[in-house]
Design a protein around this motif. Sequence first.
Motif, PDB file in Angstrom:
ATOM      1  N   ILE A 133       0.901  -1.188   0.072  1.00 31.83           N
ATOM      2  CA  ILE A 133      -0.042  -0.043  -0.087  1.00 31.83           C
ATOM      3  C   ILE A 133       0.904   0.882  -0.319  1.00 31.83           C
ATOM      4  O   ILE A 133       0.713   2.069  -0.937  1.00 31.83           O
ATOM      5  N   ALA A 134       1.515   1.130   0.985  1.00 34.13           N
ATOM      6  CA  ALA A 134       2.756   2.328   1.076  1.00 34.13           C
ATOM      7  C   ALA A 134       3.511   2.549  -0.502  1.00 34.13           C
ATOM      8  O   ALA A 134       3.149   3.972  -1.038  1.00 34.13           O
ATOM      9  N   GLU A 135       3.864   1.694  -1.281  1.00 34.63           N
ATOM     10  CA  GLU A 135       4.818   2.214  -2.653  1.00 34.63           C
ATOM     11  C   GLU A 135       3.367   2.577  -2.948  1.00 34.63           C
ATOM     12  O   GLU A 135       3.897   3.513  -4.299  1.00 34.63           O
ATOM     13  N   LEU A 136       2.489   1.977  -2.855  1.00 36.25           N
ATOM     14  CA  LEU A 136       1.557   1.946  -4.621  1.00 36.25           C
ATOM     15  C   LEU A 136       0.703   4.089  -3.914  1.00 36.25           C
ATOM     16  O   LEU A 136       1.066   4.502  -4.470  1.00 36.25           O
ATOM     17  N   TYR A 137       0.968   4.068  -2.775  1.00 36.94           N
ATOM     18  CA  TYR A 137       0.567   5.456  -2.218  1.00 36.94           C
ATOM     19  C   TYR A 137       1.857   6.677  -2.814  1.00 36.94           C
ATOM     20  O   TYR A 137       1.164   7.756  -3.096  1.00 36.94           O
ATOM     21  N   GLU A 138       2.282   5.789  -2.847  1.00 35.38           N
ATOM     22  CA  GLU A 138       3.905   6.895  -3.005  1.00 35.38           C
ATOM     23  C   GLU A 138       3.841   7.318  -4.458  1.00 35.38           C
ATOM     24  O   GLU A 138       3.892   8.637  -5.095  1.00 35.38           O
ATOM     25  N   ARG A 139       3.105   7.071  -5.553  1.00 32.71           N
ATOM     26  CA  ARG A 139       3.090   6.998  -6.631  1.00 32.71           C
ATOM     27  C   ARG A 139       2.107   7.948  -6.845  1.00 32.71           C
ATOM     28  O   ARG A 139       2.205   8.527  -8.087  1.00 32.71           O
ATOM     29  N   PHE A 140       1.315   8.493  -6.166  1.00 30.26           N
ATOM     30  CA  PHE A 140       0.294   9.572  -5.583  1.00 30.26           C
ATOM     31  C   PHE A 140       0.461  10.155  -4.283  1.00 30.26           C
ATOM     32  O   PHE A 140      -0.585  11.199  -4.628  1.00 30.26           O
ATOM     33  N   LEU A 141       1.235  10.646  -4.547  1.00 29.98           N
ATOM     34  CA  LEU A 141       1.766  11.740  -3.401  1.00 29.98           C
ATOM     35  C   LEU A 141       1.095  13.141  -3.872  1.00 29.98           C
ATOM     36  O   LEU A 141       0.557  14.319  -2.927  1.00 29.98           O
ATOM     37  N   PHE A 142       1.198  13.327  -5.561  1.00 34.86           N
ATOM     38  CA  PHE A 142       0.850  14.638  -5.862  1.00 34.86           C
ATOM     39  C   PHE A 142      -0.460  14.762  -6.031  1.00 34.86           C
ATOM     40  O   PHE A 142      -0.914  16.441  -6.310  1.00 34.86           O
ATOM     41  N   LEU A 143      -1.243  13.865  -5.570  1.00 40.46           N
ATOM     42  CA  LEU A 143      -2.602  14.576  -4.573  1.00 40.46           C
ATOM     43  C   LEU A 143      -2.983  15.467  -3.764  1.00 40.46           C
ATOM     44  O   LEU A 143      -3.668  15.641  -3.699  1.00 40.46           O
ATOM     45  N   ARG A 144      -1.913  15.208  -3.032  1.00 42.32           N
ATOM     46  CA  ARG A 144      -2.172  16.012  -1.675  1.00 42.32           C
ATOM     47  C   ARG A 144      -1.623  16.872  -1.567  1.00 42.32           C
ATOM     48  O   ARG A 144      -1.866  18.024  -0.778  1.00 42.32           O
ATOM     49  N   GLU A 145      -1.124  17.644  -2.944  1.00 35.25           N
ATOM     50  CA  GLU A 145      -1.064  18.878  -3.527  1.00 35.25           C
ATOM     51  C   GLU A 145      -2.681  20.013  -4.520  1.00 35.25           C
ATOM     52  O   GLU A 145      -2.765  20.972  -4.596  1.00 35.25           O
ATOM     53  N   SER A 146      -3.324  18.887  -4.487  1.00 40.78           N
ATOM     54  CA  SER A 146      -4.275  18.646  -5.722  1.00 40.78           C
ATOM     55  C   SER A 146      -5.472  19.740  -5.066  1.00 40.78           C
ATOM     56  O   SER A 146      -5.945  20.053  -3.755  1.00 40.78           O
ATOM     57  N   VAL A 147      -5.250  21.157  -5.463  1.00 38.41           N
ATOM     58  CA  VAL A 147      -6.927  21.722  -5.765  1.00 38.41           C
ATOM     59  C   VAL A 147      -8.232  20.981  -5.867  1.00 38.41           C
ATOM     60  O   VAL A 147      -9.278  21.843  -4.585  1.00 38.41           O
ATOM     61  N   ASN A 148      -8.356  19.883  -6.599  1.00 39.22           N
ATOM     62  CA  ASN A 148      -9.822  19.565  -6.156  1.00 39.22           C
ATOM     63  C   ASN A 148     -10.013  17.822  -5.351  1.00 39.22           C
ATOM     64  O   ASN A 148     -11.321  18.078  -4.873  1.00 39.22           O
ATOM     65  N   GLN A 149      -8.713  18.495  -4.587  1.00 36.25           N
ATOM     66  CA  GLN A 149      -8.985  17.409  -3.520  1.00 36.25           C
ATOM     67  C   GLN A 149      -9.296  17.736  -1.216  1.00 36.25           C
ATOM     68  O   GLN A 149      -9.754  19.842  -2.101  1.00 36.25           O
ATOM     69  N   SER A 150     -10.544  17.141  -1.642  1.00 29.84           N
ATOM     70  CA  SER A 150     -10.889  18.302   0.185  1.00 29.84           C
ATOM     71  C   SER A 150     -10.126  17.673   1.560  1.00 29.84           C
ATOM     72  O   SER A 150      -9.083  16.852   1.081  1.00 29.84           O
ATOM     73  N   GLU A 151      -9.937  18.863   2.270  1.00 27.56           N
ATOM     74  CA  GLU A 151      -9.211  18.742   3.467  1.00 27.56           C
ATOM     75  C   GLU A 151      -8.898  17.455   3.881  1.00 27.56           C
ATOM     76  O   GLU A 151      -7.913  16.331   4.458  1.00 27.56           O
ATOM     77  N   GLU A 152     -10.278  16.683   3.787  1.00 26.47           N
ATOM     78  CA  GLU A 152     -10.994  15.726   4.737  1.00 26.47           C
ATOM     79  C   GLU A 152      -9.733  14.417   3.877  1.00 26.47           C
ATOM     80  O   GLU A 152      -9.717  13.648   4.595  1.00 26.47           O
ATOM     81  N   ARG A 153     -10.108  14.923   2.332  1.00 25.01           N
ATOM     82  CA  ARG A 153      -9.500  13.182   1.620  1.00 25.01           C
ATOM     83  C   ARG A 153      -8.163  13.071   2.043  1.00 25.01           C
ATOM     84  O   ARG A 153      -7.477  12.468   2.149  1.00 25.01           O
ATOM     85  N   ILE A 154      -7.569  14.080   1.747  1.00 26.28           N
ATOM     86  CA  ILE A 154      -6.273  15.006   1.558  1.00 26.28           C
ATOM     87  C   ILE A 154      -5.599  13.890   2.993  1.00 26.28           C
ATOM     88  O   ILE A 154      -4.298  13.626   3.227  1.00 26.28           O
ATOM     89  N   LYS A 155      -6.237  14.313   4.363  1.00 26.31           N
ATOM     90  CA  LYS A 155      -5.975  13.824   5.481  1.00 26.31           C
ATOM     91  C   LYS A 155      -6.297  12.628   5.365  1.00 26.31           C
ATOM     92  O   LYS A 155      -5.789  12.392   5.965  1.00 26.31           O
ATOM     93  N   GLN A 156      -7.257  12.098   4.790  1.00 28.48           N
ATOM     94  CA  GLN A 156      -7.034  10.717   4.927  1.00 28.48           C
ATOM     95  C   GLN A 156      -6.041  10.109   4.013  1.00 28.48           C
ATOM     96  O   GLN A 156      -5.632   8.183   4.785  1.00 28.48           O
TER      97      GLN A 156
END
Length: 609
Positions: A133-156
Amino acid sequence: MKKDVLFMTGNEDFSTIIEKKAYYVDKTSYLKELFMSSYEVMNALFIRPRRFGKTLNLNMIKSFCELNYQNPGDKSYQQKLFIDNGRNLAVAGEDYKDLREKVMGEYPVISISFRGVEGNTFQSAVSGLLGIIAELYERFLFLRESVNQSEERIKQFNDIYSFCTTKYKKLSDPDNLNEAIVICCSFLATLAEMLYREYGRKILVIIDEYDVPLQKAVIAEEPYYNKMLEIIRKISVTTFKQNPDPWLYKGIVSGCLRIAHQSVFTDANNFTTFGMNDEPYTGFFGFTKDETHKLLADCGLSEKENEVKEWYDGYRFGNKHIYCPWSLISYCYAATQKDIYTPQPFWVNTSGNDLIALFAKNSIDAHDSGNIERLQQFSDRNIIEITLKEFSTYPDINNNMDFDIFMTLMLHTGYATYVEETESSDKVKIRIPNNEVALCFKSKFESFYTKNNHHWFNQTLSLVDLLMENKTDDAQALISSMLKQFLSIRNTGDELYYHGFMTGILGIAATTKGLEYHEEIETGSGFSDIILDNFDSESACILELKKAESLDVCYLAAQDATKQIIKKDYASKFISKKYKKIYGIGVGFAKKSCRIVSLGNLAEDSANQ
């Protein structure tokens, strides 16, 4: 033979194989079946044996479909891999233009493999899953900087990633373990929802080797099957449920076994399973006859085709002859790079043979002569008939499994195949596919009849004692019992079969007891079959073996054997040494039984003359 053919044996990354200009057997034509045909399904489960190209094919699908996350709409990556590579791949053809426009580079892809999820404890297996899971999420770390994501989703997202990277070794804490289980069950849906929100496009989900964690859970030192099953089931439910979330485009899952299908995908009724005989994908995994013919020609190995067929062909998927790709590529690599042209067992040495040993051992321990006899017939490369039977949980493997269930399992895992005239139905005819698998059965069965199998070895020690004491009734019963347990790969119609059997069971046991063991040794005016010689106690046992044509004349064969002992004067060597006990024993064999006739103590007869 050509040395300039590059093989990347063991590499399952499609882009690397293409970019390095390594040899690739084109399977891209199946992309149209998957995504734009009457055979298209919502979610597909592909069941094939290990090392038949599942991972490479799924990686190829990912490479073809995956969106350029930084520049959506840019398909230059796929253009380079699939079109402008000089290979004339099927998907580059004009009739695939519509597919390329609608599917190529169009979808976010979540691709994971459960291959490494294993461990002797549940905690260690969960720790392995957290690493994936860690390797998978590392590929998508850029989602944490997106304005399209809610703060709740980024925190999750951050909480999941942080936990997987910092607490994966701290699962002995019950609270951490419970949180880890929650994450394992929900990580995929969480990421998919974020990708869907980010790009407004549905998600392609690919899961490779879905059943490995369940297999490993059964054979662990501390089995944890039910706990792991619950995790895999919840991943399935949150991803492929009956009323899917709007973010799911399609699911593609692979595994070796259909076992646990019902319990894992209970709430995913839109799953379609494609087994070995299910069209249109019978040629998707493994190499067809034409593909193999071309591969050997490209390597300058066409003259080896018949030999290669005997070793690596033999699988029947639908109406197609399929070669094992792992073994074939390994053979071509050895031939072109190392000048090794003799076929070797490649596939059977990549682990996974324990099921054969486990089933045979359980059958022997349970004295199940029916299972043993049918397994004997199969291992002798005879065609046998079975009724296809599925079973729902992996723990069935550790029980005294029904023979038909076991052979259905052998079909799934590549140790058996359908014969030519068999149609897919409840009752099917099966056989061993090729020399490679036959060699695997031979080596597995031979390992049973060694010191390592204490039950079997203790019987051989007892037999030596019985023969040296001339207790022929008990020896006859024990030999017949052992014959019924013995899983050979030789023909019982040959006298050499019985000679080999007796040699195998007496050789090591006699040495262990401090006896000299001889076979086909010159004595008197001939060569006796087997002699057990105890110099210290001045005793010997002379065995002559004969094969009878039927059980009715088995006793007569044993009598003929004793007549040969007298005629050839086999006892003369020991009589001259003044041995006190010299037993002459004739053994007649027929099928899985024997009869014994003893001449008594030949030393006494000599003294009385």
